[in-house]
Design an enzyme around this catalytic site. Structure first.
Site, mmCIF file in Angstrom:
data_model
loop_
_atom_site.group_PDB
_atom_site.id
_atom_site.type_symbol
_atom_site.label_atom_id
_atom_site.label_comp_id
_atom_site.label_asym_id
_atom_site.label_seq_id
_atom_site.Cartn_x
_atom_site.Cartn_y
_atom_site.Cartn_z
ATOM 1 N N MET A 63 4.429 9.840 -1.602
ATOM 2 C CA MET A 63 3.615 8.648 -1.879
ATOM 3 C C MET A 63 4.017 8.008 -3.196
ATOM 4 S SD MET A 63 -0.231 9.411 -0.581
ATOM 5 C CE MET A 63 -0.322 11.147 -0.955
ATOM 6 N N VAL A 64 4.527 6.782 -3.103
ATOM 7 C CA VAL A 64 4.957 6.039 -4.291
ATOM 8 C C VAL A 64 3.799 5.909 -5.274
ATOM 9 C CG1 VAL A 64 5.553 3.700 -5.039
ATOM 10 C CG2 VAL A 64 6.830 4.762 -3.202
ATOM 11 N N GLN B 89 12.365 12.989 -2.411
ATOM 12 C CA GLN B 89 12.656 11.983 -1.381
ATOM 13 C C GLN B 89 13.401 10.805 -1.991
ATOM 14 O OE1 GLN B 89 9.981 9.021 0.398
ATOM 15 N NE2 GLN B 89 10.317 10.041 2.368
ATOM 16 N N CYS C 34 9.909 3.590 5.402
ATOM 17 C CA CYS C 34 9.164 2.606 4.604
ATOM 18 C C CYS C 34 9.397 1.193 5.139
ATOM 19 C CB CYS C 34 9.558 2.681 3.132
ATOM 20 S SG CYS C 34 8.594 1.540 2.129
ATOM 21 N N LYS D 291 12.554 11.446 7.095
ATOM 22 C CA LYS D 291 11.222 11.066 7.581
ATOM 23 C C LYS D 291 11.352 9.715 8.268
ATOM 24 C CE LYS D 291 6.507 10.288 5.818
ATOM 25 N NZ LYS D 291 6.389 8.872 5.465
ATOM 26 N N HIS E 253 6.300 10.026 11.283
ATOM 27 C CA HIS E 253 5.049 9.299 11.066
ATOM 28 C C HIS E 253 4.736 8.586 12.385
ATOM 29 C CE1 HIS E 253 2.918 5.768 8.773
ATOM 30 N NE2 HIS E 253 2.115 6.398 9.613
ATOM 31 N N GLY F 279 0.258 11.473 10.224
ATOM 32 C CA GLY F 279 -0.553 10.320 10.578
ATOM 33 C C GLY F 279 -1.970 10.684 10.966
ATOM 34 N N ALA G 224 -1.084 12.088 3.966
ATOM 35 C CA ALA G 224 -0.918 11.178 2.825
ATOM 36 C C ALA G 224 -2.292 10.701 2.335
ATOM 37 C CB ALA G 224 -0.025 10.008 3.216
ATOM 38 N N ARG G 225 -2.857 9.668 3.004
ATOM 39 C CA ARG G 225 -4.101 9.067 2.487
ATOM 40 C C ARG G 225 -5.246 10.070 2.390
ATOM 41 N NH1 ARG G 225 -4.759 4.771 6.816
ATOM 42 N NH2 ARG G 225 -3.835 6.538 7.894
HETATM 43 C C1 FNR Z 1 3.007 6.105 1.498
HETATM 44 N N1 FNR Z 1 3.998 6.462 2.423
HETATM 45 C C2 FNR Z 1 5.265 6.766 1.980
HETATM 46 N N2 FNR Z 1 6.189 7.269 2.852
HETATM 47 C C3 FNR Z 1 7.410 7.673 2.435
HETATM 48 O O1 FNR Z 1 8.214 8.161 3.229
HETATM 49 N N3 FNR Z 1 7.745 7.550 1.103
HETATM 50 C C4 FNR Z 1 6.876 7.045 0.171
HETATM 51 O O2 FNR Z 1 7.202 6.990 -1.028
HETATM 52 C C5 FNR Z 1 5.607 6.603 0.623
HETATM 53 N N4 FNR Z 1 4.683 6.043 -0.255
HETATM 54 C C6 FNR Z 1 3.379 5.892 0.137
HETATM 55 C C7 FNR Z 1 2.398 5.560 -0.813
HETATM 56 C C8 FNR Z 1 1.071 5.502 -0.437
HETATM 57 C C9 FNR Z 1 0.026 5.196 -1.470
HETATM 58 C C10 FNR Z 1 0.705 5.728 0.918
HETATM 59 C C11 FNR Z 1 -0.752 5.669 1.358
HETATM 60 C C12 FNR Z 1 1.662 6.011 1.865
HETATM 61 C C13 FNR Z 1 3.632 6.755 3.817
HETATM 62 C C14 FNR Z 1 3.011 8.139 3.916
HETATM 63 O O3 FNR Z 1 3.905 9.143 3.483
HETATM 64 C C15 FNR Z 1 2.569 8.449 5.364
HETATM 65 O O4 FNR Z 1 3.691 8.427 6.201
HETATM 66 C C16 FNR Z 1 1.544 7.450 5.898
HETATM 67 O O5 FNR Z 1 0.576 7.093 4.941
HETATM 68 C C17 FNR Z 1 0.817 8.033 7.129
HETATM 69 O O6 FNR Z 1 0.122 9.209 6.803
HETATM 70 P P1 FNR Z 1 -1.489 9.216 6.637
HETATM 71 O O7 FNR Z 1 -1.833 8.310 5.498
HETATM 72 O O8 FNR Z 1 -2.060 8.676 7.935
HETATM 73 O O9 FNR Z 1 -1.827 10.662 6.396
#
Ligand code: FNR
Length: 332
Positions: free
Chosen positions: A12-13, A81, A110, A149, A177, A209, A232-233
């Site tokens: 997560m960025v 990553q 992304c 991913k 995802h 997800g 993630a979230r």
């Molecule tokens: C992300 N996601 C994400 N994916 C990735 O491959 N690299 C990244 O740097 C990021 N950054 C990122 C930041 C934030 C704040 C969020 C909420 C999401 C996507 C994340 O890893 C994931 O694939 C999705 O959010 C789906 O998972 P959840 O949220 O349903 O559990």
């Protein structure tokens, strides 16, 4: 690194820095991904051993910004990553960090324009030859596991075909995802789509997800047949989602996060960004806490908002007054 039976913190960025990864691991995350870091950015960095903190920092040579910070305690579970569109650049980055991490992952999911405009992230999904080039180059030259991913493609058949091509490159696992590029985060993740990929592959698949509760990990494993599950979230909203005993009160988790930020001397802007993401789910950032955070210019000021001034000072003294004490000088 074994990718079977693992509960994983997603990349997560601006959230997945060292303090958040350590927080999640403390609650039970088996594997923790760092945020995506673009190859060009990493290639401007040098590796610095930070004795005061006990960390390894990759520091931008010009700006002195810390682009990636890690430590020994997470070496066996941290995944770096990368955002890339070029096998050679990507390998250079991998060689820089390989000795400090457990595995190396390529972001192919992304959908944001900052990624896709440079041919990175989900833009790679249309370029199977480039995917092959990047992953085989990494596999041939690295001694640590390589993964990637992806998102679901438009049809199930296309996703399965691409996943099989990825498997042939020799990656150790594939994270999927369960959303397509055009889907929004509020759209439900397609667990059936992930199941199709799992059925077609022999390597471990990491399902991602819509995990928001500890019980969702097993539910997702059962529904998809995936080896491991990534969140993630759900983790941003409450990092104790990894606790088998159940989630802790989110306000307490937030305070723990601030403590980890103090402990690892986190960038104040990233700290504020993550705290706001945590707050937004339960409350409103326009309320007094959000406003107080907006005003913070230092980590010491953030500590103040959460009643952690003495924790901050204690750590600073214990370190013999490292970078933290410089912040205090600004305050007093
Ligand atoms: C992300 N996601 C994400 N994916 C990735 O491959 N690299 C990244 O740097 C990021 N950054 C990122 C930041 C934030 C704040 C969020 C909420 C999401 C996507 C994340 O890893 C994931 O694939 C999705 O959010 C789906 O998972 P959840 O949220 O349903 O559990």
């Amino acid at each position: 690194m074994d990718y079977r039976g693992k509960y994983i913190l997603a990349p997560m960025v601006r959230v997945g820095g060292l303090p958040f990864r350590m927080l999640a691991a403390g609650y039970g995350a088996d594997i923790t991904y760092g945020e995506e870091i673009v190859d060009h950015k990493m290639l401007c960095c040098e590796r610095v051993e930070n004795e005061a903190l006990g960390t390894v920092d990759f520091v931008d040579k010009k700006s002195k910004d810390i682009i990636f910070r890690t430590c020994d305690a997470e070496k066996h579970r941290v995944v770096f990553q990368v955002g890339t569109a070029d096998a050679v650049r990507c390998l250079k980055v991998a060689n820089m960090v390989a000795g400090d991490i457990a595995a190396f992952d390529v972001n192919m999911g992304c959908p944001k324009s900052f990624s896709t405009s440079g041919g990175m992230g989900s833009a790679l999904l249309d370029k199977p030859e480039l995917i092959h080039d990047i992953l085989t180059t990494l596999r041939r030259n690295l001694n640590i596991p390589v993964t990637c991913k992806v998102r679901l493609l438009k049809t199930c058949g296309e996703t399965v075909e691409l996943s099989r091509r990825i498997e042939k490159t020799g990656v150790s696992a594939l994270a999927v995802h369960g959303r397509r590029v055009a889907d929004r985060p509020r759209d439900p993740a397609n667990w059936d789509g992930i199941r199709e990929v799992v059925s077609a592959l022999s390597i471990p698949v990491i399902a991602n997800g819509d995990v928001f509760d500890y019980s969702d990990f097993q539910r997702m494993k059962d529904a998809t047949g995936a080896s491991s599950v990534m969140v993630a979230r759900g983790a941003v909203w409450n990092a104790s989602v990894f606790r088998p005993e159940g989630m802790l009160y989110w306000e307490d988790v937030k305070t723990e996060y601030v403590k980890r930020c103090i402990e690892w001397d986190n960038n104040v802007h990233w700290t504020k960004h993550t705290l706001k993401a945590m707050i937004m789910h339960f409350s409103n950032v326009e309320f007094s806490e959000g406003k107080a955070l907006t005003r913070c210019k230092t980590l010491a000021a953030v500590a103040d908002v959460y009643g952690l001034q003495s924790y901050y000072r204690e750590l600073d003294v214990a370190r013999g007054g490292s970078g933290l004490s410089r912040e205090l000088l600004f305050l007093t």
